[in-house]
Write an enzyme that holds these catalytic residues in place. Structure first.
Site, PDB file in Angstrom:
ATOM      1  N   LYS A 261       0.838  -1.211   0.000  1.00  0.00           N
ATOM      2  CA  LYS A 261       0.000   0.000   0.000  1.00  0.00           C
ATOM      3  C   LYS A 261       0.868   1.255   0.000  1.00  0.00           C
ATOM      4  CE  LYS A 261      -1.523   1.436   4.155  1.00  0.00           C
ATOM      5  NZ  LYS A 261      -1.193   2.804   4.583  1.00  0.00           N
ATOM      6  N   ASN A 262       1.874   1.275   0.880  1.00  0.00           N
ATOM      7  CA  ASN A 262       2.650   2.507   1.050  1.00  0.00           C
ATOM      8  C   ASN A 262       3.625   2.761  -0.100  1.00  0.00           C
ATOM      9  OD1 ASN A 262       1.239   2.990   3.325  1.00  0.00           O
ATOM     10  ND2 ASN A 262       2.871   2.407   4.760  1.00  0.00           N
TER      11      ASN A 262
ATOM     12  N   ARG B  97      -4.203  10.620   4.802  1.00  0.00           N
ATOM     13  CA  ARG B  97      -3.130  11.620   4.842  1.00  0.00           C
ATOM     14  C   ARG B  97      -2.230  11.548   3.619  1.00  0.00           C
ATOM     15  NH1 ARG B  97      -1.411  13.899   9.267  1.00  0.00           N
ATOM     16  NH2 ARG B  97       0.620  13.863   8.292  1.00  0.00           N
TER      17      ARG B  97
ATOM     18  N   CYS C  28      -3.730  12.760  13.611  1.00  0.00           N
ATOM     19  CA  CYS C  28      -4.439  11.492  13.453  1.00  0.00           C
ATOM     20  C   CYS C  28      -4.200  10.659  14.699  1.00  0.00           C
ATOM     21  CB  CYS C  28      -3.987  10.771  12.193  1.00  0.00           C
ATOM     22  SG  CYS C  28      -2.365  10.080  12.328  1.00  0.00           S
TER      23      CYS C  28
ATOM     24  N   ARG D 262       1.606  14.482  13.427  1.00  0.00           N
ATOM     25  CA  ARG D 262       1.980  14.276  12.030  1.00  0.00           C
ATOM     26  C   ARG D 262       1.894  15.528  11.137  1.00  0.00           C
ATOM     27  NH1 ARG D 262      -0.379   8.689   9.860  1.00  0.00           N
ATOM     28  NH2 ARG D 262       1.397   8.840   8.455  1.00  0.00           N
ATOM     29  N   PRO D 263       2.742  16.520  11.420  1.00  0.00           N
ATOM     30  CA  PRO D 263       2.749  17.713  10.566  1.00  0.00           C
ATOM     31  C   PRO D 263       3.343  17.425   9.186  1.00  0.00           C
ATOM     32  CG  PRO D 263       4.530  17.806  12.183  1.00  0.00           C
ATOM     33  CD  PRO D 263       3.734  16.580  12.505  1.00  0.00           C
ATOM     34  N   VAL D 264       3.185  18.382   8.264  1.00  0.00           N
ATOM     35  CA  VAL D 264       3.804  18.236   6.934  1.00  0.00           C
ATOM     36  C   VAL D 264       4.800  19.374   6.688  1.00  0.00           C
ATOM     37  CG1 VAL D 264       1.990  16.864   5.835  1.00  0.00           C
ATOM     38  CG2 VAL D 264       1.819  19.367   5.817  1.00  0.00           C
ATOM     39  N   ASP D 265       5.298  19.970   7.787  1.00  0.00           N
ATOM     40  CA  ASP D 265       6.204  21.122   7.654  1.00  0.00           C
ATOM     41  C   ASP D 265       7.445  20.794   6.819  1.00  0.00           C
ATOM     42  OD1 ASP D 265       6.729  19.399   9.878  1.00  0.00           O
ATOM     43  OD2 ASP D 265       8.225  20.808  10.624  1.00  0.00           O
ATOM     44  N   LEU D 266       7.951  19.567   6.939  1.00  0.00           N
ATOM     45  CA  LEU D 266       9.189  19.232   6.209  1.00  0.00           C
ATOM     46  C   LEU D 266       8.928  19.123   4.704  1.00  0.00           C
ATOM     47  CD1 LEU D 266      10.650  16.615   8.736  1.00  0.00           C
ATOM     48  CD2 LEU D 266      11.212  19.040   8.538  1.00  0.00           C
TER      49      LEU D 266
ATOM     50  N   ASP E 186       5.633   0.428  11.746  1.00  0.00           N
ATOM     51  CA  ASP E 186       4.396  -0.218  11.304  1.00  0.00           C
ATOM     52  C   ASP E 186       4.307  -1.685  11.735  1.00  0.00           C
ATOM     53  OD1 ASP E 186       3.631   2.149  10.183  1.00  0.00           O
ATOM     54  OD2 ASP E 186       4.066   1.587   8.121  1.00  0.00           O
TER      55      ASP E 186
ATOM     56  N   ILE F  91       9.226   6.824  16.465  1.00  0.00           N
ATOM     57  CA  ILE F  91       8.801   7.562  15.258  1.00  0.00           C
ATOM     58  C   ILE F  91       7.551   8.406  15.523  1.00  0.00           C
ATOM     59  CG2 ILE F  91       8.146   7.366  12.808  1.00  0.00           C
ATOM     60  CD1 ILE F  91      10.949   6.268  13.298  1.00  0.00           C
TER      61      ILE F  91
ATOM     62  N   ARG G  27      -8.168  -0.665   5.209  1.00  0.00           N
ATOM     63  CA  ARG G  27      -7.269   0.307   4.570  1.00  0.00           C
ATOM     64  C   ARG G  27      -5.945  -0.348   4.181  1.00  0.00           C
ATOM     65  NH1 ARG G  27      -6.637   5.812   7.644  1.00  0.00           N
ATOM     66  NH2 ARG G  27      -5.416   6.053   5.775  1.00  0.00           N
TER      67      ARG G  27
HETATM   68  C1  EPZ Z   1       4.716   6.790   6.182  1.00  0.00           C
HETATM   69  O1  EPZ Z   1       3.986   7.866   6.772  1.00  0.00           O
HETATM   70  C2  EPZ Z   1       3.780   5.606   6.136  1.00  0.00           C
HETATM   71  N1  EPZ Z   1       2.621   5.974   5.321  1.00  0.00           N
HETATM   72  C3  EPZ Z   1       3.352   5.214   7.549  1.00  0.00           C
HETATM   73  O2  EPZ Z   1       2.565   4.047   7.453  1.00  0.00           O
HETATM   74  C4  EPZ Z   1       4.608   4.895   8.365  1.00  0.00           C
HETATM   75  O3  EPZ Z   1       4.233   4.627   9.696  1.00  0.00           O
HETATM   76  C5  EPZ Z   1       5.575   6.087   8.334  1.00  0.00           C
HETATM   77  O4  EPZ Z   1       5.870   6.441   6.943  1.00  0.00           O
HETATM   78  C6  EPZ Z   1       6.900   5.810   9.040  1.00  0.00           C
HETATM   79  O5  EPZ Z   1       7.515   4.688   8.467  1.00  0.00           O
HETATM   80  C7  EPZ Z   1       2.721   5.944   3.987  1.00  0.00           C
HETATM   81  O6  EPZ Z   1       3.758   5.627   3.412  1.00  0.00           O
HETATM   82  C8  EPZ Z   1       1.492   6.282   3.206  1.00  0.00           C
HETATM   83  P1  EPZ Z   1       6.933  10.177   8.050  1.00  0.00           P
HETATM   84  P2  EPZ Z   1       4.566   9.353   6.688  1.00  0.00           P
HETATM   85  O7  EPZ Z   1       6.805  11.443   7.287  1.00  0.00           O
HETATM   86  O8  EPZ Z   1       5.261   9.532   5.408  1.00  0.00           O
HETATM   87  C9  EPZ Z   1       7.281  13.470  11.509  1.00  0.00           C
HETATM   88  C10 EPZ Z   1       0.733   2.645   7.992  1.00  0.00           C
HETATM   89  O9  EPZ Z   1       0.269   2.105   9.036  1.00  0.00           O
HETATM   90  N2  EPZ Z   1       7.136  14.482  10.441  1.00  0.00           N
HETATM   91  O10 EPZ Z   1       8.116   9.316   7.778  1.00  0.00           O
HETATM   92  O11 EPZ Z   1       3.446  10.265   7.016  1.00  0.00           O
HETATM   93  C11 EPZ Z   1       5.997  12.664  11.691  1.00  0.00           C
HETATM   94  O12 EPZ Z   1       5.059  13.339  12.486  1.00  0.00           O
HETATM   95  C12 EPZ Z   1       1.221   4.065   8.006  1.00  0.00           C
HETATM   96  O13 EPZ Z   1       0.750   2.070   6.897  1.00  0.00           O
HETATM   97  C13 EPZ Z   1       7.270  15.814  10.740  1.00  0.00           C
HETATM   98  O14 EPZ Z   1       7.496  16.196  11.897  1.00  0.00           O
HETATM   99  O15 EPZ Z   1       5.604   9.320   7.888  1.00  0.00           O
HETATM  100  C14 EPZ Z   1       6.534  11.405  12.303  1.00  0.00           C
HETATM  101  O16 EPZ Z   1       6.688  11.585  13.682  1.00  0.00           O
HETATM  102  C15 EPZ Z   1       0.944   4.816   9.248  1.00  0.00           C
HETATM  103  N3  EPZ Z   1       7.130  16.730   9.734  1.00  0.00           N
HETATM  104  C16 EPZ Z   1       7.897  11.232  11.651  1.00  0.00           C
HETATM  105  O17 EPZ Z   1       8.243  12.525  11.132  1.00  0.00           O
HETATM  106  C17 EPZ Z   1       6.885  16.350   8.444  1.00  0.00           C
HETATM  107  O18 EPZ Z   1       6.754  17.236   7.575  1.00  0.00           O
HETATM  108  C18 EPZ Z   1       7.946  10.236  10.487  1.00  0.00           C
HETATM  109  O19 EPZ Z   1       6.866  10.514   9.580  1.00  0.00           O
HETATM  110  C19 EPZ Z   1       6.777  14.993   8.147  1.00  0.00           C
HETATM  111  C20 EPZ Z   1       6.917  14.063   9.161  1.00  0.00           C
END
Ligand code: EPZ
Length: 428
Positions: free
Chosen positions: A22-23, A101, A125, A130-134, A315, A337, A407
């Site tokens: 999925k991911n 998301r 969530c 889970r911000p998207v600032d980066l 995960d 994480i 999902r």
């Molecule tokens: C991906 O989410 C996966 N989703 C998640 O799978 C997985 O848990 C996660 O990566 C970590 O491996 C998909 O691929 C669709 P991140 P993602 O950005 O990309 C912080 C599942 O169950 N962060 O690597 O959203 C964030 O809050 C799901 O299948 C910021 O602070 O994860 C987290 O603490 C759930 N700012 C950490 O980084 C940002 O702009 C890692 O998040 C982005 C992230």
């Protein structure tokens, strides 16, 4: 709303086919926005999140032809041909982003190809803020102008993006994917430092290369992209789902079963295999996948800490907690994480598990038995841990809110029932 009802105690024996990840599939579908050609993706899993992404893309004017199922039967391995040449909309609305998301993955491709994107901010969530600032900082480094208003991110680059240096302060899977896709159409060179190395990021990079992108450092934490004028269509097969693999490996282990994970690949879950072996689970590579068994002997406690790939995947954390719950001795499971990813703990405790949370760590003391209960799924992987606990528990477990499972786990009841589990889905 559907419920899943499981009567535990049956060892799993048989074969489970592993679907596409999925991911990986979600960013690959978003990558179709980068080209006017046709991106033909095979081995797509039949899951609610894939339908949500298809809905989002088709609302934007992407035509999606479903080209039937690949060999394997049922809904396994669907094929989508995505054609974004008639794109008419560059907005991802709140209603869809709220549901999933990963919708935010359209941001980079849209601004890179069309100079404009408007995407609802996803908000928090169940597993954290889970911000998207980066993602946004990365796009700004490539010259996008970003504005936040009325709950939406608006990104503009009327003259196109320009290559730049993006150094992520934290490893982010989605952030790396968004910037990688955007960089493919930016002018000049982009270097992405501290990039995520998850197999799903590598899968995306390989697909982009098949579409004509020039990317070096694939599979490492530094990705170097030479921007192209345009990308072309391609045929690409989605990588197998390592989390589905790991989840069913735990199912075989906790029930004392013997299961072949057809299409399973050890190289995608090496660290999970190491921990499972240390806990007393037998895993071997066989001709068509991975064989997981625990015929004799007790499970032993273990310590694990989630980390970005190649570390232990967050995960798989909830599922490993079930294994620890029925293993001999104590285990320590640390989540680094996400800040709120122990939502399954109170539900597992209701089933008889002995778990104490201390900050980011959970101390799990193995118990003789778990017992069935009414439980509530809270997010995808938490739900999967409840299924695993139910498979080993005495008596009946009723899992509510199973839409979370839909999902991310394709035909879960069917796959488990075929290996001897007493599991059914009922309409409540
Ligand atoms: C991906 O989410 C996966 N989703 C998640 O799978 C997985 O848990 C996660 O990566 C970590 O491996 C998909 O691929 C669709 P991140 P993602 O950005 O990309 C912080 C599942 O169950 N962060 O690597 O959203 C964030 O809050 C799901 O299948 C910021 O602070 O994860 C987290 O603490 C759930 N700012 C950490 O980084 C940002 O702009 C890692 O998040 C982005 C992230």
């Amino acid at each position: 709303m559907d419920q899943i009802v499981i009567r535990g105690g049956k060892p799993l024996n048989g074969t489970i086919a592993i679907g596409g990840a999925k991911n990986a599939a979600l960013p690959l579908m978003a990558a179709s926005l980068l080209t006017d050609g046709v991106l033909r993706l095979s081995n797509l899993p039949h899951l609610a999140d894939i339908s949500t992404m298809a809905h989002l893309l088709s609302d934007m004017g992407v035509s999606i032809a479903m080209q039937g199922d690949a060999p394997g039967g049922g809904h396994m391995g669907r094929v989508f041909a995505l054609d974004a040449s008639g794109l008419s909309e560059t907005t991802a609305p709140y209603d869809l982003v709220r549901r999933m998301r990963a919708s935010v993955l359209v941001l980079g491709p849209l601004v890179a190809k069309h100079g404009h994107a408007r995407v609802s901010l996803p908000g928090g969530c169940a597993i954290g803020t889970r911000p998207v600032d980066l993602h946004l900082k990365g796009l700004e480094a490539l010259g996008a102008e970003i504005e936040l208003s009325e709950g939406y991110v608006e990104a503009k680059a009327p003259n196109g993006l320009v290559g730049g240096h993006v150094l992520f302060s934290n490893v982010t899977v989605g952030g790396t994917e968004n910037i990688l896709m955007a960089a493919c159409l930016a002018k000049g060179e982009t270097v992405i430092g501290n990039a995520a190395r998850e197999p799903e990021v590598t899968d995306l990079a390989n697909c982009l290369v098949a579409m004509g992108a020039k990317i070096e450092g694939i599979g490492t934490d530094t990705l170097k992209v030479q921007g192209s004028e345009s990308l072309h269509g391609a045929d690409y097969e989605v990588v197998p789902d390592r989390i589905e693999m790991g989840s069913y490996a735990v199912a075989a282990a906790v029930t004392g079963g013997d299961v072949v994970l057809k299409g399973g690949r050890a190289d995608l879950i090496e660290v999970v295999i190491d921990v499972l072996r240390s806990a007393g689970v037998g895993i071997e590579e066989v001709e068509d996948g991975l064989r997981v068994s625990r015929k004799n002997g007790h499970l032993k406690g273990f310590d694990v800490m989630t980390e970005p790939y190649p570390g232990f995947p967050t995960d798989m954390q909830a599922q490993m907690m079930v294994l620890a719950s029925v293993a001999q001795g104590a285990s320590m499971i640390t989540e680094t994480i996400f800040e709120n990813r122990f939502m399954h703990v109170p539900e597992l405790v209701r089933m008889g598990a002995d778990i104490n949370i201390h900050g980011r760590s959970a101390i799990v003391r193995g118990v003789q038995k778990l017992s069935g209960a009414q439980v509530m799924a809270t997010d995808l992987r938490a739900s999967s841990s409840l299924v695993l606990a139910a498979l080993v528990a005495e008596g009946e477990t009723i899992i509510n809110r199973v839409y979370h499972l839909d999902r991310g786990y394709e035909r879960l009841e069917e796959k488990l029932a075929a290996c001897g589990a007493d599991i059914k889905r009922v309409r409540a």
